[in-house]
Design an enzyme around this catalytic site. Structure first.
Site, PDB file in Angstrom:
ATOM      1  N   ARG A 146      -8.473 -10.475   3.193  1.00  0.00           N
ATOM      2  CA  ARG A 146      -9.558 -10.761   2.245  1.00  0.00           C
ATOM      3  C   ARG A 146      -9.248 -11.981   1.383  1.00  0.00           C
ATOM      4  O   ARG A 146     -10.108 -12.836   1.169  1.00  0.00           O
ATOM      5  CB  ARG A 146      -9.779  -9.544   1.346  1.00  0.00           C
ATOM      6  CG  ARG A 146     -10.183  -8.262   2.100  1.00  0.00           C
ATOM      7  CD  ARG A 146     -10.275  -7.102   1.121  1.00  0.00           C
ATOM      8  NE  ARG A 146     -10.638  -5.848   1.755  1.00  0.00           N
ATOM      9  CZ  ARG A 146      -9.779  -4.954   2.205  1.00  0.00           C
ATOM     10  NH1 ARG A 146      -8.474  -5.201   2.122  1.00  0.00           N
ATOM     11  NH2 ARG A 146     -10.175  -3.833   2.749  1.00  0.00           N
ATOM     12  N   ILE A 147      -8.016 -12.049   0.868  1.00  0.00           N
ATOM     13  CA  ILE A 147      -7.661 -13.165  -0.011  1.00  0.00           C
ATOM     14  C   ILE A 147      -7.581 -14.461   0.789  1.00  0.00           C
ATOM     15  O   ILE A 147      -8.013 -15.524   0.325  1.00  0.00           O
ATOM     16  CB  ILE A 147      -6.341 -12.882  -0.746  1.00  0.00           C
ATOM     17  CG1 ILE A 147      -6.459 -11.591  -1.567  1.00  0.00           C
ATOM     18  CG2 ILE A 147      -5.971 -14.052  -1.657  1.00  0.00           C
ATOM     19  CD1 ILE A 147      -5.136 -11.119  -2.166  1.00  0.00           C
ATOM     20  N   ARG A 167      -1.694 -11.467  12.562  1.00  0.00           N
ATOM     21  CA  ARG A 167      -1.257 -10.615  13.668  1.00  0.00           C
ATOM     22  C   ARG A 167      -2.210 -10.706  14.855  1.00  0.00           C
ATOM     23  O   ARG A 167      -1.812 -10.569  16.001  1.00  0.00           O
ATOM     24  CB  ARG A 167      -1.150  -9.165  13.191  1.00  0.00           C
ATOM     25  CG  ARG A 167       0.072  -8.899  12.337  1.00  0.00           C
ATOM     26  CD  ARG A 167       0.081  -7.491  11.802  1.00  0.00           C
ATOM     27  NE  ARG A 167      -1.006  -7.286  10.855  1.00  0.00           N
ATOM     28  CZ  ARG A 167      -1.201  -6.160  10.182  1.00  0.00           C
ATOM     29  NH1 ARG A 167      -0.404  -5.123  10.389  1.00  0.00           N
ATOM     30  NH2 ARG A 167      -2.193  -6.049   9.322  1.00  0.00           N
ATOM     31  N   ARG A 224       4.698 -12.173  -1.347  1.00  0.00           N
ATOM     32  CA  ARG A 224       5.882 -11.465  -1.808  1.00  0.00           C
ATOM     33  C   ARG A 224       7.084 -12.383  -1.623  1.00  0.00           C
ATOM     34  O   ARG A 224       7.174 -13.138  -0.647  1.00  0.00           O
ATOM     35  CB  ARG A 224       6.108 -10.164  -1.017  1.00  0.00           C
ATOM     36  CG  ARG A 224       5.155  -9.039  -1.395  1.00  0.00           C
ATOM     37  CD  ARG A 224       5.458  -8.512  -2.789  1.00  0.00           C
ATOM     38  NE  ARG A 224       4.598  -7.395  -3.175  1.00  0.00           N
ATOM     39  CZ  ARG A 224       3.451  -7.521  -3.844  1.00  0.00           C
ATOM     40  NH1 ARG A 224       3.008  -8.719  -4.170  1.00  0.00           N
ATOM     41  NH2 ARG A 224       2.756  -6.453  -4.177  1.00  0.00           N
ATOM     42  N   GLU A 253      12.820 -10.546  -8.375  1.00  0.00           N
ATOM     43  CA  GLU A 253      12.118 -10.659  -9.655  1.00  0.00           C
ATOM     44  C   GLU A 253      12.671  -9.653 -10.666  1.00  0.00           C
ATOM     45  O   GLU A 253      12.999  -8.521 -10.303  1.00  0.00           O
ATOM     46  CB  GLU A 253      10.623 -10.401  -9.453  1.00  0.00           C
ATOM     47  CG  GLU A 253       9.959 -11.432  -8.567  1.00  0.00           C
ATOM     48  CD  GLU A 253       8.495 -11.112  -8.285  1.00  0.00           C
ATOM     49  OE1 GLU A 253       7.971 -10.150  -8.889  1.00  0.00           O
ATOM     50  OE2 GLU A 253       7.894 -11.814  -7.478  1.00  0.00           O
ATOM     51  N   HIS A 271       4.781 -14.236 -11.389  1.00  0.00           N
ATOM     52  CA  HIS A 271       4.014 -13.209 -10.676  1.00  0.00           C
ATOM     53  C   HIS A 271       2.736 -12.856 -11.440  1.00  0.00           C
ATOM     54  O   HIS A 271       2.534 -11.709 -11.866  1.00  0.00           O
ATOM     55  CB  HIS A 271       4.866 -11.959 -10.447  1.00  0.00           C
ATOM     56  CG  HIS A 271       4.383 -11.140  -9.292  1.00  0.00           C
ATOM     57  ND1 HIS A 271       5.221 -10.342  -8.542  1.00  0.00           N
ATOM     58  CD2 HIS A 271       3.142 -10.976  -8.745  1.00  0.00           C
ATOM     59  CE1 HIS A 271       4.519  -9.722  -7.595  1.00  0.00           C
ATOM     60  NE2 HIS A 271       3.262 -10.098  -7.713  1.00  0.00           N
ATOM     61  N   VAL A 272       1.864 -13.846 -11.572  1.00  0.00           N
ATOM     62  CA  VAL A 272       0.647 -13.682 -12.361  1.00  0.00           C
ATOM     63  C   VAL A 272      -0.618 -13.805 -11.508  1.00  0.00           C
ATOM     64  O   VAL A 272      -1.697 -14.081 -12.026  1.00  0.00           O
ATOM     65  CB  VAL A 272       0.605 -14.708 -13.523  1.00  0.00           C
ATOM     66  CG1 VAL A 272       1.721 -14.435 -14.518  1.00  0.00           C
ATOM     67  CG2 VAL A 272       0.683 -16.155 -13.005  1.00  0.00           C
TER      68      VAL A 272
END
Length: 305
Positions: A146-147, A167, A224, A253, A271-272
């Site tokens: 989606r992103i 994939r 990630r 992190e 990580h915002v």
């Protein structure tokens, strides 16, 4: 499992018998003594739920998580026990895609570095070096969910060529599918990571991929930290084998490699990706909607696939 906003914490505790596990000192020791009392676990992509925690919750019926990532949750063990897990997809797509686009622009135009140049007074003694254009460049997207689709739509406004690595190909996508990640990196000016974390994608972006992206290429990671071989990334940046990087996530992190802090070719954020008032509220609402649905019907609204 861990503290979210004070608004969230208070709302969760309202009318429910809630224990804040992070306030109990030795969490595993506490669960050894009291784990059989709990039926529902509320956590987040950051705090997760390990297999060790899950093993100490024998009566657990559901896990409701705040965030789109679930690699920190022992999903396989939960499935084996018939424990459904929810997450918060879709509501954070816009903000993560916005940040990815912003990091691309910042890295190419060197906005953050130019800001430091001006603030340090260096403009009075010289001109800032030329940067690179974004419009019309080639964008490679790793992870076309989606992103990824939202980012591709944004890139169209910049007249960018888009290809993606996934994939499997997306039959409805009007962009080129590239099954070979190395080939995508060689083609791309920007390589943006939007794939899930976890064992299957650990160090997917290795030294050969970084070398394929090359000294004019820019890596953007809003997925990630585990997806990138971090020492290889540091080396490629220090040696000029990679043109730049925009990083919102890191392997350990909140620890960030010291070597990255002094590099003007790198833009770093803590990580915002989803960290806006609007999106975090929407994520909270979806956690509570999942919780309410499970308590009422035994079903979650947005279960992990």
């Amino acid at each position: 499992m861990g503290p979210l906003t004070e608004r969230f914490n208070q709302r969760l505790a309202s009318g429910k018998d809630v224990v804040q596990l992070w306030r109990q000192g030795d969490a595993l020791g506490y669960l050894d003594a009291h784990g059989s009392e709990f039926e529902i676990l509320v956590t987040s992509a950051r705090f997760g739920c390990s297999a060790a925690h899950l093993a100490r919750l024998p009566r657990l019926r559901a896990i409701c998580s705040f965030g789109v990532g679930y690699d920190a949750i022992a999903v396989d063990q939960a499935r084996e026990r018939g424990i459904p897990v929810s997450y918060t997809p879709d509501v954070l797509n816009d903000c993560v895609a916005d940040l990815a686009m912003g990091l691309m622009i910042d890295c190419a135009r060197r906005i953050s570095a130019a800001d430091r140049f001006l603030r340090d007074g260096r403009w009075r003694t010289g001109q800032y070096p030329l940067a690179r254009k974004v419009s019309g460049k080639r964008l490679g997207i790793v992870g076309f969910g989606r992103i990824g689709k939202d980012l591709a739509r944004r890139a169209q406004a910049f007249d960018m060529q888009v290809r993606y690595h996934n994939r499997r190909p997306d039959a409805g996508a009007p962009y080129g599918f590239e099954p070979d990640l190395l080939a995508l990196a060689r083609w791309a000016d920007f390589l943006v990571l939007l794939c899930p974390g976890g064992a299957a994608t650990r160090h997917l972006v290795s030294a050969p991929v970084l070398d394929a992206l090359g000294p004019d290429g820019i890596l953007i990671n809003v997925a990630r930290g585990s997806v990138v071989d971090e020492p290889a990334l540091v080396a490629a940046l220090q040696e000029g084998r990679l043109g730049g990087a925009g990083l919102d996530v890191f392997e350990s992190e909140p620890q960030v490699p010291e070597a990255l802090l002094g590099l003007d070719s790198v833009v770093l954020t803590p990580h915002v990706g989803s960290a806006t008032e609007e999106t975090r509220l929407a994520m909270e609402e979806l956690v509570f909607a999942n919780l309410a649905a499970f308590l009422e019907t035994g079903e979650l609204l947005t279960p992990v696939p």
